[in-house]
Scaffold this motif. Structure first.
Motif, short mmCIF file in Angstrom:
data_model
loop_
_atom_site.label_atom_id
_atom_site.label_comp_id
_atom_site.label_asym_id
_atom_site.label_seq_id
_atom_site.Cartn_x
_atom_site.Cartn_y
_atom_site.Cartn_z
N PHE A 6 0.82 -1.21 0.00
CA PHE A 6 0.00 0.00 0.00
C PHE A 6 0.85 1.27 0.00
O PHE A 6 0.34 2.36 0.06
N SER A 7 2.16 1.12 -0.05
CA SER A 7 3.06 2.28 -0.09
C SER A 7 2.97 2.95 -1.45
O SER A 7 2.80 2.29 -2.47
N GLN A 8 3.10 4.28 -1.44
CA GLN A 8 3.08 5.06 -2.68
C GLN A 8 4.19 6.10 -2.63
O GLN A 8 4.60 6.54 -1.56
N TRP A 9 4.66 6.49 -3.81
CA TRP A 9 5.69 7.50 -3.91
C TRP A 9 5.08 8.88 -3.68
O TRP A 9 4.04 9.21 -4.25
N VAL A 10 5.72 9.67 -2.84
CA VAL A 10 5.34 11.07 -2.63
C VAL A 10 6.62 11.90 -2.69
O VAL A 10 7.73 11.37 -2.54
N PHE A 61 12.12 11.99 -3.07
CA PHE A 61 10.96 11.12 -3.30
C PHE A 61 11.05 9.95 -2.33
O PHE A 61 12.11 9.38 -2.15
N ALA A 62 9.91 9.62 -1.71
CA ALA A 62 9.89 8.51 -0.76
C ALA A 62 8.67 7.63 -1.02
O ALA A 62 7.59 8.14 -1.30
N LYS A 63 8.88 6.33 -0.94
CA LYS A 63 7.79 5.38 -1.10
C LYS A 63 7.32 5.01 0.30
O LYS A 63 8.01 4.29 1.03
N ILE A 64 6.16 5.54 0.68
CA ILE A 64 5.71 5.41 2.07
C ILE A 64 4.22 5.15 2.14
O ILE A 64 3.49 5.31 1.16
N GLN A 65 3.79 4.79 3.32
CA GLN A 65 2.37 4.73 3.62
C GLN A 65 1.94 6.11 4.12
O GLN A 65 2.75 6.88 4.63
N LYS A 66 0.66 6.38 4.00
CA LYS A 66 0.14 7.69 4.41
C LYS A 66 0.44 7.96 5.89
O LYS A 66 0.74 9.09 6.26
N LYS A 67 0.41 6.93 6.72
CA LYS A 67 0.65 7.10 8.15
C LYS A 67 2.08 7.57 8.45
O LYS A 67 2.35 8.12 9.51
N ASP A 68 3.01 7.37 7.51
CA ASP A 68 4.40 7.78 7.71
C ASP A 68 4.68 9.22 7.30
O ASP A 68 5.79 9.71 7.50
N LEU A 69 3.69 9.89 6.72
CA LEU A 69 3.90 11.27 6.27
C LEU A 69 4.39 12.17 7.39
O LEU A 69 5.32 12.95 7.22
N PHE A 70 3.76 12.06 8.56
CA PHE A 70 4.14 12.92 9.68
C PHE A 70 5.59 12.70 10.09
O PHE A 70 6.32 13.65 10.35
N HIS A 71 6.02 11.44 10.13
CA HIS A 71 7.39 11.13 10.57
C HIS A 71 8.42 11.73 9.63
O HIS A 71 9.45 12.25 10.07
N ILE A 72 8.15 11.66 8.34
CA ILE A 72 9.11 12.22 7.37
C ILE A 72 9.03 13.74 7.39
O ILE A 72 10.05 14.42 7.35
N HIS A 73 7.82 14.28 7.47
CA HIS A 73 7.68 15.74 7.49
C HIS A 73 8.37 16.34 8.72
O HIS A 73 8.88 17.46 8.67
N ALA A 74 8.42 15.59 9.80
CA ALA A 74 9.07 16.07 11.03
C ALA A 74 10.59 15.97 10.96
O ALA A 74 11.29 16.51 11.82
N GLU A 75 11.11 15.30 9.96
CA GLU A 75 12.56 15.13 9.80
C GLU A 75 13.21 16.50 9.59
O GLU A 75 12.72 17.33 8.82
N PRO A 88 -1.52 14.48 -0.28
CA PRO A 88 -0.19 14.44 -0.91
C PRO A 88 -0.31 14.03 -2.37
O PRO A 88 -1.14 13.18 -2.72
N SER A 89 0.48 14.66 -3.22
CA SER A 89 0.51 14.28 -4.64
C SER A 89 1.19 12.92 -4.77
O SER A 89 2.30 12.73 -4.27
N ILE A 90 0.51 11.99 -5.42
CA ILE A 90 1.06 10.66 -5.61
C ILE A 90 1.91 10.67 -6.88
O ILE A 90 1.46 11.11 -7.93
N ILE A 91 3.14 10.20 -6.75
CA ILE A 91 4.05 10.10 -7.89
C ILE A 91 3.96 8.66 -8.38
O ILE A 91 4.19 7.73 -7.60
N HIS A 92 3.63 8.48 -9.63
CA HIS A 92 3.46 7.13 -10.17
C HIS A 92 4.82 6.45 -10.36
O HIS A 92 5.83 7.10 -10.64
N GLU A 93 4.82 5.15 -10.20
CA GLU A 93 6.04 4.34 -10.34
C GLU A 93 6.70 4.59 -11.70
O GLU A 93 7.93 4.67 -11.80
N GLU A 94 5.89 4.77 -12.76
CA GLU A 94 6.44 5.03 -14.10
C GLU A 94 7.22 6.34 -14.13
O GLU A 94 8.23 6.46 -14.81
N GLU A 95 6.75 7.35 -13.37
CA GLU A 95 7.44 8.63 -13.33
C GLU A 95 8.79 8.49 -12.61
O GLU A 95 9.79 9.07 -13.04
#
Length: 170
Positions: A6-10, A61-75, A88-95
């Motif tokens: 369920f991870s997606q690139w953001v 670019f990070a491949k994450i679950q939505k629940k991890d957004l806060f942890h990365i944003h706090a970095e 969050p804008s989802i970046i497709h794997e093809e991109e």
């Protein structure tokens, strides 16, 4: 975190020149991250030095679950997550794969924020017969070419120059 289907690139915007450090810290925490780098020559005195240069400044670019957004944003060094509306804008794997292909190529690349090339902005020609000339973007043709006013010779000269060969001057 690592292999979740369920991870997606953001995309995250970082402080200037912090992309590599943030990428390394996030990777050490177990995240799948990517910063497009291309090996480019740089002058160092009289010699040419090859360095890995960031293709898209301030983006990680990070491949994450939505629940991890806060942890990365706090970095430390992460300014914000790129969003479309409130999500969050989802970046497709093809991109991401295209970015990797471009970064691995030996071609000279010119990266532009599509929002930056607007009618009236000051531009510099990056290659070709008019390389180094500065002027103003005076129109945006439908074919993707631009008409540029070259003001260094005190005349208005309009010519079509491919948009990939133009750089916005801040």
């Amino acid at each position: 975190m690592l292999n979740d289907v369920f991870s997606q690139w953001v995309a995250f915007v970082t402080r200037p020149r912090a992309e590599k450090k943030i990428c390394e810290r996030l990777r050490n925490k177990g995240y799948i991250v990517y910063v497009p780098l291309q090996r480019q020559p740089r002058k160092s005195g009289n010699t040419k030095v090859w360095r890995d240069m960031v293709l898209i400044p301030s983006y990680v670019f990070a491949k994450i679950q939505k629940k991890d957004l806060f942890h990365i944003h706090a970095e430390e060094g992460v300014a914000y997550v790129v969003k479309c509306g409130e999500e969050p804008s989802i970046i497709h794997e093809e991109e991401i794969n295209t970015l990797k292909l471009l970064a691995d190529s030996k071609e000279k690349l010119w990266i532009h924020n599509m929002e930056s090339l607007k009618k009236g902005c000051r531009v510099r020609v990056l290659a070709g017969l008019f390389e180094g000339q500065e002027g103003y973007l005076i129109s945006d043709c439908k074919e993707g070419n631009f008409a540029v006013k070259i003001d260094s010779i005190r005349y208005m000269i309009s010519l079509n120059i491919d948009k990939e060969l133009l750089e916005v001057i801040e």
